[in-house]
Design a protein around this motif. Structure first.
Motif, short mmCIF file in Angstrom:
data_model
loop_
_atom_site.label_atom_id
_atom_site.label_comp_id
_atom_site.label_asym_id
_atom_site.label_seq_id
_atom_site.Cartn_x
_atom_site.Cartn_y
_atom_site.Cartn_z
N GLY B 192 102.02 -30.36 27.23
CA GLY B 192 102.21 -30.35 25.79
C GLY B 192 100.96 -30.09 24.99
O GLY B 192 99.89 -29.85 25.54
N SER B 193 101.10 -30.15 23.69
CA SER B 193 99.96 -29.92 22.82
C SER B 193 99.14 -31.19 22.76
O SER B 193 99.55 -32.25 23.23
CB SER B 193 100.44 -29.56 21.42
OG SER B 193 101.08 -30.68 20.87
N PHE B 194 98.00 -31.06 22.16
CA PHE B 194 97.13 -32.21 22.00
C PHE B 194 97.84 -33.30 21.21
O PHE B 194 97.73 -34.48 21.49
CB PHE B 194 95.86 -31.77 21.29
CG PHE B 194 94.71 -32.69 21.52
CD1 PHE B 194 94.07 -32.71 22.75
CD2 PHE B 194 94.26 -33.52 20.52
CE1 PHE B 194 93.01 -33.56 22.97
CE2 PHE B 194 93.20 -34.37 20.73
CZ PHE B 194 92.57 -34.38 21.96
N ARG B 195 98.60 -32.82 20.22
CA ARG B 195 99.30 -33.78 19.37
C ARG B 195 100.31 -34.56 20.19
O ARG B 195 100.47 -35.76 20.04
CB ARG B 195 99.98 -33.04 18.23
CG ARG B 195 100.04 -33.86 16.95
CD ARG B 195 100.76 -33.12 15.87
NE ARG B 195 102.14 -32.93 16.22
CZ ARG B 195 102.87 -31.86 15.84
NH1 ARG B 195 102.30 -30.91 15.14
NH2 ARG B 195 104.13 -31.74 16.19
N ARG B 196 101.00 -33.83 21.10
CA ARG B 196 102.01 -34.52 21.92
C ARG B 196 101.36 -35.42 22.94
O ARG B 196 101.91 -36.46 23.31
CB ARG B 196 102.95 -33.52 22.56
CG ARG B 196 104.06 -33.17 21.57
CD ARG B 196 104.95 -32.11 22.08
NE ARG B 196 105.60 -32.45 23.33
CZ ARG B 196 106.29 -31.56 24.03
NH1 ARG B 196 106.37 -30.33 23.59
NH2 ARG B 196 106.87 -31.90 25.15
N GLN B 197 100.19 -35.04 23.35
CA GLN B 197 99.47 -35.93 24.27
C GLN B 197 99.18 -37.24 23.56
O GLN B 197 99.29 -38.32 24.12
CB GLN B 197 98.16 -35.29 24.71
CG GLN B 197 98.36 -34.21 25.74
CD GLN B 197 97.03 -33.69 26.25
OE1 GLN B 197 95.99 -34.29 26.04
NE2 GLN B 197 97.07 -32.55 26.91
N LEU B 198 98.78 -37.09 22.27
CA LEU B 198 98.44 -38.30 21.51
C LEU B 198 99.65 -39.17 21.25
O LEU B 198 99.55 -40.37 21.09
CB LEU B 198 97.82 -37.89 20.16
CG LEU B 198 96.35 -37.50 20.19
CD1 LEU B 198 95.94 -37.00 18.83
CD2 LEU B 198 95.48 -38.66 20.62
N LYS B 252 97.81 -40.19 26.98
CA LYS B 252 97.59 -40.60 25.59
C LYS B 252 96.22 -41.28 25.45
O LYS B 252 95.45 -40.96 24.55
CB LYS B 252 98.70 -41.56 25.16
CG LYS B 252 98.53 -42.12 23.78
CD LYS B 252 99.57 -43.16 23.50
CE LYS B 252 99.29 -43.85 22.16
NZ LYS B 252 100.29 -44.84 21.86
N PHE B 253 95.92 -42.17 26.36
CA PHE B 253 94.63 -42.86 26.28
C PHE B 253 93.48 -41.88 26.46
O PHE B 253 92.48 -41.95 25.76
CB PHE B 253 94.56 -43.97 27.33
CG PHE B 253 95.46 -45.13 27.01
CD1 PHE B 253 95.48 -45.67 25.73
CD2 PHE B 253 96.28 -45.68 27.98
CE1 PHE B 253 96.31 -46.74 25.43
CE2 PHE B 253 97.11 -46.75 27.69
CZ PHE B 253 97.13 -47.27 26.41
#
Lengths: 589, 286
Positions: B192-198, B252-253
């Motif tokens: 996924g995107s960075f945003r989805r990782q977050l 996420k972390f």
């Protein structure tokens, strides 16, 4: 209590190989870790995945929930029996028939070999954001530097600022650069400019001349041409005097600090005036630092009516200086005029008690009947005979004959007027409002006179006029009620001494009557016992201090710093000059 | 001896003491200092204002040099750990130094822009510090002795296992599993995107959706063996879901521990530009 563990693997030909080992109990660990007795080297197996306990009662297997399955069922632990199939990650452990004397035999098979990377695993690669930190840093750095630094100084960089006339841009590109520079230079504005500078506040260059040079006094004086020096530069002495002289305008007047630009800080004044000799060795002003704690008695500026070119500055104090008198040449008795029972008044317009005395009705006068603030409200308007005195002090020259009065203030004009008045009567032309005097012969109306007869008649008129003049100036004391009157040395008429009433007593203070209208006049000016116009009823510092304190606030008092009363740029002779000019002008009249 | 020492505790908080001293001194002098009367109140243009401004500017330049120092492996100019410790503490002291420098006067101008950028850089730094202190612990707890790779291998294993089991089940179920597996790969749900990782856990992960659908579809007629297989399938799918959730949490972390730098670094360069413009503008129109 040992158990037997058989590792089953396939050789290159696909044949089973069995590797039997004996493992000592009673506690046997299963896991990836090398310390485990049943070593399962696979990343999908936990470091210490499960544990076998060998006891008399039987062999049990335990693991954390979800880690193992026995015969297809996820369990936390179970007693192992022959034929059990245990799944440990990708391994299958089968309970086989143990050799004699051993409680357990396990056959270990790797059922699901490790999938190679690049297959399913590949999609789990971390991806960085599309924009790199470096690119973001470049955008931020260059963007801000461009908009907030290069554009504002763009016009200078391109040399446009040096052009003689900023408004006549030679090309459209130049005007665009100029406009952009001016617009973006507003991002530099550290705070709102003072109100009076707002009309040109958007033009930095209006005050800030050369780059990297502090604002010069020339920028200020270009507009403030009339500004006066606090003291003449020549009077400043010593290093501190030099420093004071070299102080730039902008060191006291900081703009971009909101709307207030004139400094009011008492400390700035006190720095020098605490002992003014340190900046001007010959200074005559006394030490002053704070109105409440360190301020000299007031000095009044007095001007004698007979010597208007000299201003006497007399300091108040006790005992009062013998010079503390006003020599205005006017006779005036405040006590008489402010008699609480009123003054005699032929008209009696403002009678309150309605009582009559032998002469007529009486009027009670108030201060404001004569003293009114001028248009600006700061000073009192000048008092004139016509507006303030004449309603009682009639200048009627022969009240039994006519109600007409002579003009005030011009002896020659009075003489001419009287001669003409009586000549007209003598010649038989009596106006309807005139009751001709009995002692004046007059022609029959319609009579035709010879030249000699006319001359004789006019002589009679002149004699009468001279008689009346003498009455006015001498015997009836019409003029001398208020004025010093003397017969001229050559005997031809009378001389009334010029009157000059001080209007600006304290030229260095900015006292405003308009701001003190809430108080009674008598609070500061006590004239209740003043019988002579020589008496000065100016308040002293003690009466001011009843309400005003210094720069340090005191409960119930008015905080007042130097600038409350004094003006820095007034110039020393500012008020003196105005006062003297006004008085001299009036004296000439 | 402890093997790990937090940068906050470097040499018993040597730089904490330095920064504290700086702040206390700055506040003390600020309170003592009486600005010239013309300024009406404290101001960046007094001698104290210039002093604080110089200290602040030098600090900012030095703080930014950490990026250079940590890359120069040959350098023996103090340890990177010491530099980082000083970076954190002295960077924090800038809040005081710069606020006193500007005497709490703000406006819509380049000067306040520089101040705001500086505060944002410091705030992002605080978050970075927090994430470095907190998240490794959370990550260790989340991984529970495993690594990201082993978890991913397990997911891959389980997926193939699911597919094997699904072979014995009716077409609908088989399709469901195949489809979920395929879509999970296509959607690259974990990547996924960075945003989805977050974002962390993905409630719409295909495998989760497929499992929930499977649980709901009770209308299918199954043999006893198939029922058992389906139960097993649901179990395996649940394990996948649990594992992917953990993987996502791990990602996420990791993302959180990186994302602050995407603010910290570019903002500090923007700050450098604003600081330059601020200093030049102040003296350009002196």
């Amino acid at each position: 209590m040992d158990i037997q563990v058989t590792y089953i693997s396939l050789n290159r030909r696909g044949q089973q190989q069995r590797d039997q080992q004996r493992v000592a109990g009673p506690l046997i660990n299963i896991g990836r870790g090398t310390q485990c007795q049943v070593h399962l080297p696979d990343p999908r197996v936990a470091l210490q995945h499960a544990q076998i306990t060998v006891a008399e009662a039987g062999v049990t297997l335990e693991a954390e929930p979800g880690r193992i399955q026995i015969n297809g069922r996820a369990v936390d632990g179970a007693k192992l029996a022959l034929g059990d199939r245990i799944e440990v990650g990708p391994y299958i452990l089968e309970v086989e028939v143990p050799p004699a004397g051993l409680p357990l035999a396990l056959a270990v098979t790797l059922a699901v070999p490790l999938p190679s990377f690049g297959g399913e695993g590949q999609r789990f690669v971390l991806r960085s954001p599309r924009v790199s930190k470096r690119r973001l840093a470049y955008i931020g750095f260059i963007g801000i530097l461009l908009l907030c630094l290069l554009v504002p100084i763009g016009a200078d960089l391109l040399g446009y600022a040096q052009a003689p006339d900023a408004k006549s841009a030679s090309s459209s590109a130049e005007s665009v650069v100029r406009t952009m520079s001016a617009k973006f230079a507003q991002t530099w504005n550290p705070g709102p400019v003072s109100r009076s500078h707002q009309p040109f506040g958007a033009d930095c260059r209006a005050c800030h001349g050369l780059p990297f040079v502090q604002v010069k006094d020339l920028s200020c004086i270009e507009c403030h041409k009339q500004i006066k020096e606090h003291v003449p530069a020549a009077e400043l002495t010593g290093a501190q005097g030099q420093a004071f002289r070299d102080t730039r305008c902008a060191e006291c007047h900081r703009d971009h600090k909101g709307v207030q630009m004139a400094p009011r800080a008492q400390e700035q004044c006190a720095d020098c005036h605490r002992d003014v000799k340190i900046v001007a060795a010959d200074a005559k002003s006394e030490k002053a630092a704070d109105f409440r704690t360190a301020h000299p008695e007031f000095r009044l500026s007095l001007m004698d009516a007979d010597k208007p070119e000299v201003i006497r500055r007399v300091r108040q104090g006790k005992p009062a200086s013998p010079d503390m008198v006003e020599r205005s040449n006017l006779k005036f008795n405040h006590k008489l005029h402010l008699d609480p029972d009123g003054v005699r008044d032929p008209e009696g317009k403002r009678d309150t008690a309605g009582t009559l005395d032998a002469q007529g009705r009486r009027t009670i006068l108030k201060c404001a009947d004569c003293h009114q603030p001028n248009e600006g409200g700061r000073l009192m308007a000048s008092i004139s005979m016509e507006s303030h005195c004449q309603s009682c002090h009639s200048l009627a020259f022969e009240p039994q004959v006519t109600k007409r009065q002579v003009v005030h203030g011009d002896e020659a004009e009075i003489a001419t007027m009287l001669r003409e008045f009586y000549a007209r009567l003598v010649l038989g032309d009596v106006p309807p409002d005139v009751n001709p005097p009995k002692d004046l012969p007059r022609m029959r109306p319609g009579a035709v006179l010879t030249y000699q007869e006319r001359q004789a008649a006019l002589r009679i008129a002149d004699q009468k006029a001279n008689l009346v003049l003498r009455e006015l100036f001498e015997t009836r004391k019409v003029c001398s009620t208020c004025h010093e009157v003397a017969r001229k040395a050559d005997g031809a008429g009378w001389k009334v001494a010029p009157v000059r009433i001080t209007q600006i007593w304290m030229p260095q203070s900015m006292f405003s009557h308009a701001k003190h209208t809430t108080e009674k006049c008598t609070l500061c000016h006590d004239v209740s016992n003043s019988k002579d116009s020589k008496h000065i009823a100016m308040p002293d510092i003690t009466s001011c201090r009843e309400c005003h304190v210094g720069a340090v606030a005191v409960v119930g008092k008015v905080t007042s710093d130097c600038a409350t009363c004094h003006k820095f740029h007034a110039g020393r002779d500012y008020w003196h000059g105005v006062a003297q000019a006004q008085m001299l002008a009036r004296g000439k009249k | 001896m402890r093997q790990h020492q937090s940068i906050l505790e470097f040499k018993h908080g040597r730089y904490f003491k330095v920064a504290l001293l700086l702040c206390v001194a700055a506040i003390g002098v600020y309170c003592w200092h009486e600005p010239p009367a013309a300024y009406l109140k404290p101001y960046g243009g007094t001698w104290l204002g210039y002093t604080l401004g110089t200290i602040g500017a030098v600090l900012i330049l030095w703080l930014m040099l950490l990026g250079v120092r940590k890359r120069s492996y040959q350098s023996s100019l103090g340890s990177v750990q010491g530099w980082t410790s000083a970076h954190v503490y002295l960077g924090t002291s800038l809040v005081i130094v710069a606020s006193l420098h500007c005497a709490f006067e703000f406006g819509w101008n380049i000067h306040t822009l520089a101040y705001v950028l500086m505060m944002l850089v410091i705030a992002s730094g605080f978050f970075g510090m927090y994430s470095y202190l907190r998240y490794p612990e959370y990550m260790t707890a989340n991984l529970a002795g495993e690594t990201l790779e082993t978890m991913l291998l397990k997911v891959a294993d389980l997926e193939s296992k699911c597919k094997r089991i699904a072979l014995e089940l009716p077409d609908e179920v088989n399709t469901l599993v195949m489809d979920a597996s395929k879509r999970a790969a296509e959607k690259s749900a974990l990547q996924g995107s960075f945003r989805r990782q977050l974002a962390g856990v993905d409630p719409k992960h295909p495998m989760r959706v497929a499992r929930d659908n499977l649980l709901k579809s009770s209308t299918l007629k199954l043999s006893a063996a198939q029922t058992k297989a389906q139960e097993q399938l649901v179990g395996e799918m649940s394990r996948i879901v649990t594992l992917t959730d953990r993987v996502r949490r791990d990602l996420k972390f990791r993302a959180l521990m990186q994302v602050w730098l995407y603010f910290h670094v570019p903002l500090s360069f923007a700050l450098l530009a604003a600081l330059t413009a601020h200093i030049i503008s102040v003296f350009y129109f002196w």
